[in-house]
Design a protein around this motif. Structure first.
Motif, PDB file in Angstrom:
ATOM      1  N   LYS A   1     -84.257 -11.467 -59.289  1.00 46.37           N
ATOM      2  CA  LYS A   1     -85.641 -10.940 -59.112  1.00 46.37           C
ATOM      3  C   LYS A   1     -85.537  -9.578 -58.703  1.00 46.37           C
ATOM      4  CE  LYS A   1     -87.518 -15.426 -57.941  1.00 46.37           C
ATOM      5  NZ  LYS A   1     -88.317 -16.400 -57.084  1.00 46.37           N
ATOM      6  N   GLU A   2     -84.601  -8.726 -58.870  1.00 47.22           N
ATOM      7  CA  GLU A   2     -84.519  -7.420 -58.383  1.00 47.22           C
ATOM      8  C   GLU A   2     -83.794  -6.224 -59.418  1.00 47.22           C
ATOM      9  OE1 GLU A   2     -84.017  -7.702 -53.747  1.00 47.22           O
ATOM     10  OE2 GLU A   2     -82.168  -7.407 -54.788  1.00 47.22           O
ATOM     11  N   VAL A  16     -83.444 -11.215 -66.272  1.00 48.59           N
ATOM     12  CA  VAL A  16     -83.876 -10.689 -64.924  1.00 48.59           C
ATOM     13  C   VAL A  16     -82.687 -11.098 -63.769  1.00 48.59           C
ATOM     14  CG1 VAL A  16     -85.531 -10.877 -62.966  1.00 48.59           C
ATOM     15  CG2 VAL A  16     -86.210 -10.333 -65.277  1.00 48.59           C
ATOM     16  N   HIS A  37     -91.370  -8.598 -62.099  1.00 48.80           N
ATOM     17  CA  HIS A  37     -92.377  -9.664 -62.791  1.00 48.80           C
ATOM     18  C   HIS A  37     -92.076  -9.792 -64.365  1.00 48.80           C
ATOM     19  CE1 HIS A  37     -96.075 -11.768 -63.512  1.00 48.80           C
ATOM     20  NE2 HIS A  37     -96.435 -10.727 -64.673  1.00 48.80           N
ATOM     21  N   GLU A  38     -91.898 -10.920 -64.652  1.00 48.21           N
ATOM     22  CA  GLU A  38     -91.881 -11.275 -66.357  1.00 48.21           C
ATOM     23  C   GLU A  38     -93.233 -11.671 -66.576  1.00 48.21           C
ATOM     24  OE1 GLU A  38     -87.851 -13.193 -67.478  1.00 48.21           O
ATOM     25  OE2 GLU A  38     -87.954 -13.801 -65.470  1.00 48.21           O
TER      26      GLU A  38
END
Length: 251
Positions: free
Chosen positions: A39-40, A36, A219-220
């Protein structure tokens, strides 16, 4: 050897990967294959670790440079340029992998290159597949799922079966996308796809269409969320088996 699966859903993309990597000597070791970025962005790469890292680092640098763009209009255009640069870089890295295989035939099985990239463009979540030959696929008219890696031959027909059974004429919602990504990878593992192993890794990219790429969330999934999803897979398999047994025609 690996398996990564992506599904384009309503306002989101779900990407999953297995957790095994085959090192020289045929030893299977655990590895995290989804990365990731800020975060995008979600990047999943299969193949030789060095080439995979090179491609992921290139995407990271391209994405990081977006801060230089001030207005939303410029940001959207830059996102498109990043997407196009990913296309160009994928061909370069794939050609490097092919060249490496030519000169090192004894370990050629470890240098296949492929990737899945989920990124926001103009407020829409896009899913890109890069094949070992460097071909880039963003086919919005085709199936909403893509798979790369040695396990793709197991996952792709299974995803086609799931689509025909459960969602032939519609896009999936978020929870459904997570379920079918996990189901496809779990099925490949249970069928013995070479080099494909637990644990699973799953991530989601959600965008707000019309927001010019501003409202983005990645989201992870943690271990408990993945375990819950795999339990749901087992429940659906039990339901299907029960329905078949209860309604199977007698000979």
């Amino acid at each position: 050897m690996t398996l990564m699966v992506g599904i384009k859903c309503v306002d989101c993309v779900i990407v999953g990967a297995d957790g095994g990597v085959t090192v020289p000597g045929g030893v299977l070791e655990p590895a995290r294959k989804l990365r990731v970025i800020d975060k995008e962005l979600i990047v999943g790469v299969s193949g030789h670790y060095g080439l995979s890292q090179l491609f992921a680092d290139r995407v990271t640098r391209l994405w990081g440079s977006r801060e230089e763009w001030a207005s939303n209009a410029n940001l959207v255009e830059h996102q498109r340029q990043i997407r196009n640069a990913i296309f160009e870089d994928s061909s370069t890295v794939a050609n490097q992998a092919l060249a490496f295989k030519e000169h090192h035939p004894g370990i050629s099985e470890h240098v296949n290159f492929g990737a899945l990239v989920a990124l926001p463009v103009s407020g829409i979540s896009e899913l890109i597949r890069i094949t070992p030959s460097g071909t880039v696929s963003v086919d919005r008219r085709g199936p909403p799922y893509l798979a790369v890696g040695s396990g793709a031959a197991f996952a792709t027909p299974f995803l086609a079966f799931l689509r025909r059974l459960f969602f032939p004429n519609r896009q999936l919602g978020f929870d459904e996308g997570v379920l079918f990504v996990a189901w496809a990878i779990q099925n490949a593992i249970e069928l013995g796809a070479p080099g494909v192993a637990y644990p699973l890794q799953i991530a989601s990219l959600t965008t707000d269409e019309g927001s010019a790429g501003e409202a983005v969330a990645v989201h992870e999934f943690d271990n408990s969320e993945i375990a819950f999803t795999l339990e749901m897979v087992k429940n659906y398999e039990r339901l299907i088996a029960t329905a078949y047994r209860s309604g199977a025609p007698s000979n």
